[in-house]
Design a protein around this motif. Structure first.
Motif, PDB file in Angstrom:
ATOM      1  N   MET A  20      12.330  35.836  54.039  1.00 25.35           N
ATOM      2  CA  MET A  20      13.671  36.426  53.914  1.00 25.35           C
ATOM      3  C   MET A  20      14.600  35.768  54.932  1.00 25.35           C
ATOM      4  SD  MET A  20      15.452  38.732  52.245  1.00 25.35           S
ATOM      5  CE  MET A  20      14.241  39.910  51.628  1.00 25.35           C
ATOM      6  N   LEU A  21      15.727  35.292  54.469  1.00 24.96           N
ATOM      7  CA  LEU A  21      16.672  34.676  55.381  1.00 24.96           C
ATOM      8  C   LEU A  21      17.298  35.727  56.288  1.00 24.96           C
ATOM      9  CD1 LEU A  21      18.575  32.190  53.039  1.00 24.96           C
ATOM     10  CD2 LEU A  21      16.961  31.604  54.831  1.00 24.96           C
ATOM     11  N   ASP A  22      17.542  35.327  57.526  1.00 23.21           N
ATOM     12  CA  ASP A  22      18.166  36.215  58.500  1.00 23.21           C
ATOM     13  C   ASP A  22      19.616  36.480  58.098  1.00 23.21           C
ATOM     14  OD1 ASP A  22      19.887  36.020  61.330  1.00 23.21           O
ATOM     15  OD2 ASP A  22      18.255  37.470  61.283  1.00 23.21           O
ATOM     16  N   ARG A  23      20.011  37.757  57.966  1.00 24.34           N
ATOM     17  CA  ARG A  23      21.335  38.106  57.467  1.00 24.34           C
ATOM     18  C   ARG A  23      22.445  37.656  58.413  1.00 24.34           C
ATOM     19  NH1 ARG A  23      21.327  38.559  52.391  1.00 24.34           N
ATOM     20  NH2 ARG A  23      23.197  39.860  52.408  1.00 24.34           N
ATOM     21  N   LEU A  24      22.202  37.762  59.710  1.00 24.46           N
ATOM     22  CA  LEU A  24      23.229  37.341  60.666  1.00 24.46           C
ATOM     23  C   LEU A  24      23.512  35.853  60.530  1.00 24.46           C
ATOM     24  CD1 LEU A  24      25.116  37.954  63.010  1.00 24.46           C
ATOM     25  CD2 LEU A  24      23.178  37.616  64.569  1.00 24.46           C
ATOM     26  N   ARG A  25      22.467  35.068  60.339  1.00 23.91           N
ATOM     27  CA  ARG A  25      22.650  33.628  60.172  1.00 23.91           C
ATOM     28  C   ARG A  25      23.432  33.328  58.894  1.00 23.91           C
ATOM     29  NH1 ARG A  25      19.215  30.203  57.575  1.00 23.91           N
ATOM     30  NH2 ARG A  25      17.534  31.718  57.694  1.00 23.91           N
ATOM     31  N   LEU A  26      23.137  34.062  57.830  1.00 25.03           N
ATOM     32  CA  LEU A  26      23.847  33.872  56.581  1.00 25.03           C
ATOM     33  C   LEU A  26      25.329  34.222  56.715  1.00 25.03           C
ATOM     34  CD1 LEU A  26      21.368  35.289  53.923  1.00 25.03           C
ATOM     35  CD2 LEU A  26      22.228  32.966  54.051  1.00 25.03           C
ATOM     36  N   ILE A  27      25.605  35.343  57.371  1.00 24.57           N
ATOM     37  CA  ILE A  27      26.991  35.767  57.537  1.00 24.57           C
ATOM     38  C   ILE A  27      27.746  34.763  58.413  1.00 24.57           C
ATOM     39  CG2 ILE A  27      28.466  37.552  58.532  1.00 24.57           C
ATOM     40  CD1 ILE A  27      26.260  39.574  57.696  1.00 24.57           C
TER      41      ILE A  27
ATOM     42  N   GLY B 132      30.523  16.820  54.923  1.00 21.82           N
ATOM     43  CA  GLY B 132      30.570  17.669  56.104  1.00 21.82           C
ATOM     44  C   GLY B 132      30.190  19.105  55.786  1.00 21.82           C
ATOM     45  N   PHE B 133      30.668  19.605  54.646  1.00 19.06           N
ATOM     46  CA  PHE B 133      30.335  20.969  54.239  1.00 19.06           C
ATOM     47  C   PHE B 133      28.836  21.124  53.995  1.00 19.06           C
ATOM     48  CE2 PHE B 133      29.926  23.926  50.504  1.00 19.06           C
ATOM     49  CZ  PHE B 133      30.060  25.089  51.235  1.00 19.06           C
ATOM     50  N   LEU B 134      28.249  20.143  53.323  1.00 20.01           N
ATOM     51  CA  LEU B 134      26.798  20.206  53.094  1.00 20.01           C
ATOM     52  C   LEU B 134      26.036  20.111  54.404  1.00 20.01           C
ATOM     53  CD1 LEU B 134      26.369  18.080  49.835  1.00 20.01           C
ATOM     54  CD2 LEU B 134      26.712  20.545  50.100  1.00 20.01           C
ATOM     55  N   GLY B 135      26.592  19.379  55.354  1.00 19.95           N
ATOM     56  CA  GLY B 135      25.985  19.337  56.683  1.00 19.95           C
ATOM     57  C   GLY B 135      25.981  20.713  57.339  1.00 19.95           C
ATOM     58  N   VAL B 136      27.053  21.467  57.153  1.00 18.95           N
ATOM     59  CA  VAL B 136      27.111  22.838  57.681  1.00 18.95           C
ATOM     60  C   VAL B 136      26.022  23.697  57.043  1.00 18.95           C
ATOM     61  CG1 VAL B 136      28.505  24.944  57.753  1.00 18.95           C
ATOM     62  CG2 VAL B 136      29.565  22.735  58.252  1.00 18.95           C
ATOM     63  N   LEU B 137      25.890  23.591  55.724  1.00 18.86           N
ATOM     64  CA  LEU B 137      24.877  24.381  55.020  1.00 18.86           C
ATOM     65  C   LEU B 137      23.469  24.013  55.470  1.00 18.86           C
ATOM     66  CD1 LEU B 137      26.312  24.376  51.378  1.00 18.86           C
ATOM     67  CD2 LEU B 137      26.560  26.134  53.135  1.00 18.86           C
TER      68      LEU B 137
ATOM     69  N   PHE C 119      31.107  32.581  57.228  1.00 22.01           N
ATOM     70  CA  PHE C 119      32.395  32.526  57.919  1.00 22.01           C
ATOM     71  C   PHE C 119      32.695  31.122  58.451  1.00 22.01           C
ATOM     72  CE2 PHE C 119      32.054  37.194  58.062  1.00 22.01           C
ATOM     73  CZ  PHE C 119      33.342  37.513  57.658  1.00 22.01           C
ATOM     74  N   THR C 120      31.662  30.406  58.864  1.00 26.52           N
ATOM     75  CA  THR C 120      31.869  29.025  59.295  1.00 26.52           C
ATOM     76  C   THR C 120      32.354  28.169  58.130  1.00 26.52           C
ATOM     77  OG1 THR C 120      30.105  29.231  60.959  1.00 26.52           O
ATOM     78  CG2 THR C 120      30.765  27.005  60.337  1.00 26.52           C
ATOM     79  N   SER C 121      31.752  28.370  56.969  1.00 23.18           N
ATOM     80  CA  SER C 121      32.170  27.634  55.773  1.00 23.18           C
ATOM     81  C   SER C 121      33.607  27.968  55.389  1.00 23.18           C
ATOM     82  CB  SER C 121      31.232  27.949  54.600  1.00 23.18           C
ATOM     83  OG  SER C 121      29.910  27.559  54.893  1.00 23.18           O
TER      84      SER C 121
ATOM     85  N   GLY D 243      28.933  34.705  37.102  1.00 18.45           N
ATOM     86  CA  GLY D 243      28.894  36.134  37.359  1.00 18.45           C
ATOM     87  C   GLY D 243      28.413  36.514  38.746  1.00 18.45           C
ATOM     88  N   TRP D 244      27.992  35.529  39.543  1.00 19.11           N
ATOM     89  CA  TRP D 244      27.503  35.805  40.895  1.00 19.11           C
ATOM     90  C   TRP D 244      28.694  35.824  41.852  1.00 19.11           C
ATOM     91  CZ3 TRP D 244      22.148  36.012  42.438  1.00 19.11           C
ATOM     92  CH2 TRP D 244      21.955  36.151  43.811  1.00 19.11           C
ATOM     93  N   SER D 245      28.865  36.905  42.578  1.00 16.27           N
ATOM     94  CA  SER D 245      29.973  37.027  43.510  1.00 16.27           C
ATOM     95  C   SER D 245      29.773  36.116  44.714  1.00 16.27           C
ATOM     96  CB  SER D 245      30.104  38.475  43.986  1.00 16.27           C
ATOM     97  OG  SER D 245      31.012  38.565  45.063  1.00 16.27           O
ATOM     98  N   LEU D 246      30.869  35.517  45.176  1.00 12.93           N
ATOM     99  CA  LEU D 246      30.812  34.682  46.371  1.00 12.93           C
ATOM    100  C   LEU D 246      30.376  35.475  47.592  1.00 12.93           C
ATOM    101  CD1 LEU D 246      31.461  31.725  47.197  1.00 12.93           C
ATOM    102  CD2 LEU D 246      33.753  32.512  47.826  1.00 12.93           C
ATOM    103  N   TRP D 247      30.611  36.782  47.564  1.00 14.72           N
ATOM    104  CA  TRP D 247      30.248  37.653  48.689  1.00 14.72           C
ATOM    105  C   TRP D 247      28.772  38.030  48.682  1.00 14.72           C
ATOM    106  CZ3 TRP D 247      34.356  38.035  51.852  1.00 14.72           C
ATOM    107  CH2 TRP D 247      35.622  37.849  51.305  1.00 14.72           C
ATOM    108  N   HIS D 248      28.108  37.801  47.568  1.00 15.63           N
ATOM    109  CA  HIS D 248      26.700  38.163  47.435  1.00 15.63           C
ATOM    110  C   HIS D 248      25.839  37.017  47.964  1.00 15.63           C
ATOM    111  CE1 HIS D 248      23.216  39.494  44.560  1.00 15.63           C
ATOM    112  NE2 HIS D 248      22.912  39.640  45.830  1.00 15.63           N
ATOM    113  N   LEU D 249      25.352  37.139  49.185  1.00 13.80           N
ATOM    114  CA  LEU D 249      24.627  36.059  49.843  1.00 13.80           C
ATOM    115  C   LEU D 249      23.210  35.936  49.291  1.00 13.80           C
ATOM    116  CD1 LEU D 249      25.800  36.693  53.521  1.00 13.80           C
ATOM    117  CD2 LEU D 249      26.736  35.096  51.847  1.00 13.80           C
ATOM    118  N   PRO D 250      22.620  34.726  49.328  1.00 17.91           N
ATOM    119  CA  PRO D 250      21.256  34.547  48.805  1.00 17.91           C
ATOM    120  C   PRO D 250      20.231  35.218  49.694  1.00 17.91           C
ATOM    121  CG  PRO D 250      21.989  32.549  49.906  1.00 17.91           C
ATOM    122  CD  PRO D 250      23.178  33.467  49.869  1.00 17.91           C
TER     123      PRO D 250
END
Length: 249
Positions: free
Chosen positions: A1-8, A55-60, A12-14, A200-207
């Protein structure tokens, strides 16, 4: 499970990355036509968009959100003259991954995105082509390819809808462009382990898990002399269905 804080934090960085980038591209799309001829300005705009996407993919990747395996893209890099790069379209960010990897390429995009303040400047500077009105889009695509430029065009027209399974029906516009430009269509088979950013997947719905993509370049297909649009589209779509039978690991 990915860490939620890291995802959030990654989200916001993106967002900050694209707000700053969108502002910069807004200025760029105003300055380039004043400093360079149209073709040169567009080439610089496409290079700048490619660097921004990388650069964006580097952030991801830094936040360990996604990894992408590119297979056969060296075949696209060595091509000269007009080519149509045609990926299937499972997720919102597919164009970002392809444009980050292939140099000097225009893109057909949803017309409404040209009104997005973050995307408008970059899309304008790079000479991207809105998909409406259709007759104008087709004409611009054909002209772009006849000038020997590369074009990113999604055969499905929009992201894959769940009710259509692995692929939407292909749009006839691709056949019109291929026939009238004479450019080969290079399929790109996009496979993923995740529904993140699907239709149909919301941008706010994190993986909830790391997103893995594999993008594989297939063999090119040209519109045959005296050929018909529907058989061409059917043959092309069948290639995707065969290639996508096995999901990405």
């Amino acid at each position: 499970m990915l860490d939620r804080l890291r995802l959030i934090t990654a989200w916001f960085t993106s967002l900050l990355y694209w707000v700053i980038g969108g502002t910069g591209f807004g200025l760029l799309c105003l300055l380039l036509p004043l400093l360079f001829c149209r073709d040169r300005a567009r080439a610089i705009g496409q290079w700048a968009v490619q660097m921004a996407f990388r650069g964006f993919l580097g952030v991801l990747r830094f936040f360990d959100i996604v990894e992408c395996e590119y297979v056969g893209f060296e075949k696209l890099r060595i091509q000269t003259g007009g080519i149509i790069v045609a990926p299937n379209h499972p997720a919102l960010w597919d164009a970002v991954f392809v444009l980050a990897e292939v140099d000097h390429m225009a893109c057909v995009l949803k017309a409404s995105l040209m009104c997005n303040p973050i995307l408008f400047g970059g899309a304008t500077a790079a000479g991207f082509i809105p998909n409406e009105p259709t007759h104008k889009m087709l004409r611009q695509c054909i002209e772009t390819l006849k000038k020997g430029e590369r074009l990113l065009l999604f055969p499905e027209g929009t992201r894959t809808r769940p009710e259509h399974g692995r692929l939407n029906p292909f749009q006839g516009g691709l056949a019109v462009v291929a026939k009238n430009s004479g450019a080969p269509v290079w399929p790109v088979y996009v496979e993923t382990n995740s529904r993140y950013l699907n239709k149909g997947w919301s941008l706010w719905h994190l993986p909830t898990e790391k997103v893995r993509l594999r993008m594989t370049v297939g063999e090119p297909l040209r519109f045959p002399e005296q050929g018909e649009a529907q058989p061409f589209i059917d043959e092309l779509r069948q290639r995707y269905l065969l290639a996508l039978e096995s999901p990405a690991a």
